[in-house]
Design a protein around this motif. Structure first.
Motif, mmCIF file in Angstrom:
data_model
loop_
_atom_site.group_PDB
_atom_site.id
_atom_site.type_symbol
_atom_site.label_atom_id
_atom_site.label_comp_id
_atom_site.label_asym_id
_atom_site.label_seq_id
_atom_site.Cartn_x
_atom_site.Cartn_y
_atom_site.Cartn_z
ATOM 1 N N ALA A 3 0.851 -1.190 0.000
ATOM 2 C CA ALA A 3 0.000 0.000 0.000
ATOM 3 C C ALA A 3 0.884 1.236 0.000
ATOM 4 C CB ALA A 3 -0.897 -0.005 1.221
ATOM 5 N N ASN A 20 -3.511 0.635 -3.234
ATOM 6 C CA ASN A 20 -3.358 -0.630 -2.524
ATOM 7 C C ASN A 20 -4.126 -1.666 -3.339
ATOM 8 O OD1 ASN A 20 -3.047 -2.726 -0.728
ATOM 9 N ND2 ASN A 20 -3.890 -1.643 1.036
ATOM 10 N N ASP A 22 -4.181 -4.767 -4.032
ATOM 11 C CA ASP A 22 -4.627 -6.071 -3.532
ATOM 12 C C ASP A 22 -5.801 -5.973 -2.576
ATOM 13 O OD1 ASP A 22 -2.632 -7.253 -5.015
ATOM 14 O OD2 ASP A 22 -1.195 -7.269 -3.356
ATOM 15 N N HIS A 23 -6.073 -4.743 -2.082
ATOM 16 C CA HIS A 23 -7.124 -4.583 -1.064
ATOM 17 C C HIS A 23 -8.009 -3.369 -1.362
ATOM 18 C CE1 HIS A 23 -5.331 -7.710 1.453
ATOM 19 N NE2 HIS A 23 -4.160 -7.166 1.195
ATOM 20 N N ALA A 26 -7.393 -0.080 0.383
ATOM 21 C CA ALA A 26 -7.595 -0.010 1.831
ATOM 22 C C ALA A 26 -6.482 0.813 2.473
ATOM 23 C CB ALA A 26 -7.621 -1.415 2.427
ATOM 24 N N GLY A 28 -3.939 2.194 5.672
ATOM 25 C CA GLY A 28 -3.062 1.608 6.671
ATOM 26 C C GLY A 28 -2.068 2.641 7.163
ATOM 27 N N CYS A 61 -11.720 4.010 -2.030
ATOM 28 C CA CYS A 61 -11.072 3.438 -0.863
ATOM 29 C C CYS A 61 -12.017 2.495 -0.144
ATOM 30 C CB CYS A 61 -10.627 4.557 0.082
ATOM 31 S SG CYS A 61 -9.872 3.965 1.603
ATOM 32 N N ASN A 65 -8.233 -2.432 6.366
ATOM 33 C CA ASN A 65 -7.928 -3.794 5.950
ATOM 34 C C ASN A 65 -8.391 -4.730 7.064
ATOM 35 O OD1 ASN A 65 -6.650 -6.301 5.546
ATOM 36 N ND2 ASN A 65 -4.994 -5.346 4.379
ATOM 37 N N GLN A 67 -8.256 -7.931 7.443
ATOM 38 C CA GLN A 67 -7.297 -8.944 7.867
ATOM 39 C C GLN A 67 -6.302 -8.349 8.848
ATOM 40 O OE1 GLN A 67 -7.327 -12.391 7.119
ATOM 41 N NE2 GLN A 67 -5.974 -12.205 8.899
ATOM 42 N N ARG A 68 -5.873 -7.112 8.586
ATOM 43 C CA ARG A 68 -4.947 -6.454 9.521
ATOM 44 C C ARG A 68 -5.635 -6.209 10.860
ATOM 45 N NH1 ARG A 68 -3.861 -1.243 10.777
ATOM 46 N NH2 ARG A 68 -5.171 -0.436 9.113
#
Length: 259
Positions: A3, A20, A22-23, A26, A28, A61, A65, A67-68
């Motif tokens: 990201a 970002n 892949d997400h 998102a 971060g 946006c 994330n 998962q994070r």
């Protein structure tokens, strides 16, 4: 791919692009820090008159994330608190930044992405843009100043619908409610945002900084204090060099040219 917050210039406008892939762009901690750094650089650079924030590809946006966030549950609460402080530092930097900030929204602006757009001075959105704060869908509550912005822009009942029920709201409805400034065809939000920024770039930076500060403070002060602030800003801007340029150009029926 990591990201990152990409930056480039379009004339006198700095364009910040959330990237970002892949997400779905998102957010971060690395993006928050880069956002504050970019605004600090733009603040001290007289060649930058405005900032546009957009997302790479077809999404503005996706917010945080998940998962994070799930991973952070196994860490001390201070870890997530520090991350949110990073986001809030960027939100505050946008609000106090003395130059206009325009959000160019394509596709989804979700969660903190919605809060990010709301922190900007203007929102330009494609007609397919969808704004949503689905925190309650995953047993969470909002961050990024979303509650602060929404209760100042919309009726309480609608805010409750957006936050508690996690309902989506489209660009057209937000435009009708006065939250979105411009609605464009799909793929045209950035171009329209840049056109708006270019028009703002032609105005006196000191006057725009005063207006932004006055608007920021108006909701949290008394009328008498706001009147005093308006007086002080007006006098200061009248005696600024740009005051003479603006008034003389108007009287001469010519466009002003501010340094």
């Amino acid at each position: 791919m990591p990201a990152e917050l990409k930056s480039h210039s379009e004339g006198r406008t700095m364009v910040l692009t959330l990237s970002n892939p892949d997400h779905r762009n998102a957010l971060g901690p690395e993006i928050y820090a880069a956002g504050v750094e970019a605004l600090n650089a733009a603040d001290s650079n007289p060649e930058v008159r405005s900032v546009v924030i957009t997302g790479a590809g077809s999404t503005f946006c996706a917010g945080g994330n998940l998962q994070r966030l799930l991973d952070n549950r196994s860490k001390p609460p201070e870890v997530q608190a520090q991350s949110i402080e990073g986001l809030h530092g960027w939100i505050e930097a946008i609000r106090t930044f003395p130059k206009p900030v325009v959000a160019a929204v394509e596709g989804a602006a979700a969660g903190a992405g919605f809060s990010l757009a709301l922190a900007c001075d203007f929102i330009v959105a494609a007609d397919n843009a969808v704004f949503v704060m689905a925190y309650s869908s995953v047993a969470l509550s909002p961050d990024g100043g979303g509650t602060w912005s929404l209760v100042r822009a919309l009726p309480r009942q609608l805010v409750s619908e957006l936050l508690m029920a996690g309902e989506r709201i489209g660009a057209a409805r937000l435009h009708a409610l006065g939250v979105v400034n411009r609605v464009t065809p799909v793929g045209a939000a950035l171009d329209e945002a840049l056109a708006l920024a270019a028009r703002l770039n032609e105005r006196a930076p000191n006057a725009l900084a005063s207006i932004k500060e006055l608007v920021n403070d108006a909701g949290d002060t008394t009328l008498s204090r706001q009147l005093a602030a308006e007086r002080d800003h007006f006098v200061r801007n009248l005696h600024h060099a740009n005051g003479a340029i603006g008034i003389q150009a108007f009287l001469a029926k010519q466009p002003p040219r501010y340094p």
